[in-house]
Design a protein around this motif. Sequence first.
Motif, short mmCIF file in Angstrom:
data_model
loop_
_atom_site.label_atom_id
_atom_site.label_comp_id
_atom_site.label_asym_id
_atom_site.label_seq_id
_atom_site.Cartn_x
_atom_site.Cartn_y
_atom_site.Cartn_z
N ALA B 27 0.86 -1.18 0.00
CA ALA B 27 0.00 0.00 0.00
C ALA B 27 0.89 1.22 0.00
O ALA B 27 1.88 1.30 0.74
N GLY B 28 0.56 2.17 -0.87
CA GLY B 28 1.35 3.39 -0.97
C GLY B 28 0.47 4.62 -0.86
O GLY B 28 -0.71 4.58 -1.22
N ARG B 99 -3.19 -7.61 2.86
CA ARG B 99 -3.49 -6.21 2.56
C ARG B 99 -4.01 -5.39 3.73
O ARG B 99 -3.80 -4.19 3.78
N ASP B 100 -4.70 -6.03 4.66
CA ASP B 100 -5.30 -5.27 5.74
C ASP B 100 -4.26 -4.44 6.50
O ASP B 100 -4.41 -3.23 6.67
N PHE B 103 -2.67 -1.46 4.40
CA PHE B 103 -3.52 -0.27 4.36
C PHE B 103 -3.51 0.46 5.71
O PHE B 103 -3.34 1.68 5.78
N CYS B 106 -0.13 2.12 6.55
CA CYS B 106 0.10 3.26 5.64
C CYS B 106 -0.72 4.45 6.10
O CYS B 106 -0.21 5.58 6.18
N ARG B 107 -1.97 4.20 6.42
CA ARG B 107 -2.86 5.26 6.87
C ARG B 107 -2.39 5.85 8.20
O ARG B 107 -2.41 7.07 8.39
#
Lengths: 142, 142, 81, 81
Positions: B27-28, B99-100, B103, B106-107
């Motif tokens: 995630a970017g 992925r969880d 994300f 990253c957030r």
Amino acid sequence: MMKMVTDPIQPEELRRALIDPAAGAYAGFEGWIRNRNEGHEVLRLEYEAYEPLALKEGEKIIAEARAKYPVLHAHCVHRSGMLEIGECAVWVGVASAHRDEAFLACRYIIDQVKVRLPIWKKEHYTDGHSGWVNCERCAAHG
Amino acid sequence: MMKMVTDPIQPEELRRALIDPAAGAYAGFEGWIRNRNEGHEVLRLEYEAYEPLALKEGEKIIAEARAKYPVLHAHCVHRSGMLEIGECAVWVGVASAHRDEAFLACRYIIDQVKVRLPIWKKEHYTDGHSGWVNCERCAAHG
Amino acid sequence: MSKTIEVRYFALFRENAGVDRESVTSDAATASELFAELRDRHGSTEPLGHCKVAINDEMVGWDAPIQDGDSILLFPPVAGG
Amino acid sequence: MSKTIEVRYFALFRENAGVDRESVTSDAATASELFAELRDRHGSTEPLGHCKVAINDEMVGWDAPIQDGDSILLFPPVAGG
């Protein structure tokens, strides 16, 4: 915009296409092939896609994301064929004025893509076996 | 890893450095200079940073993200100096198995970076005026 | 009433059937009836809800009616990304 | 007890003070007392909670004590990203 490809995904090129003077935030997601899944050592992954419907369903998902969140651009590219460890299988990019909607739309798209697109993956393990992901109970002789 | 730079951020190079055979998700996030803020037409943005503490606080934020979410790699790069519309002011990249956590980490990093790093931005408007963001009430003669 | 339809198999279903498409004569009124009828071909013991079906390139529900000349696409559980 | 400290101003505070650092002699016991004492210099009417302070390159709370020889960094509201 939804795209299906067989050649390697080029994240930098795709990201660049979203640059917009009105965008203050960009959120991106990539699914990479990893060397291990549920305890198995993975050698490579084979993706099969039914392209006409994958495109149609992908466009629908992106339209839903755009209706839910005020984003400027939202793109998704999914690859099919034989992929090696470390390669990119799917790319999602979203540009928007503020970061909240970029993150939320990006997350919505990848979550839906994973469960709705007619795409299947077969894992090839280091021990020579292989198996369709999410399909343990599909086999006639399971 | 936290980095402060004055030269343009190179997202592709930074992203590539996170590729890991054990990573299934990337995630970017990027903060881009946009041409409008709270009703004003923005010409360019000037970032001032106090580097020693921005680095220290950035490393602390990344360590917090890693403690909260099981990620493989988490990097952040912030630029300072004069930036033009469309340029990248901050980049965050996270690689993880699933992925969880990519994300969420990253957030977390970008949310904290925005409120905790000793970095200030001055907007230069098309009408010749300028103003420090978040600082409307700082001015002695406000 | 007997219909002649084209059935297409994907991924594991294709491997189980040994062909990627075939012409089938069936009395099935709905997609779910056809799925049950063809169980030996696609070889699935997966709950219907895990699988998907499309008719003439449109995703439909399992209760969708089947008509003569339709092309029915049988999808095992998907796994994109 | 009077201390001699170095005060550094950033962004708007620097513009208001007209210098980026200066030597200050003060009786302030804490960072918040110093901030109030220097109000004419940094020119802030912003609530203290919106601003930040560091002493000797460590972020600290506004109630942190000030000692002779300290370097005090006064930060207006930040806006990274």
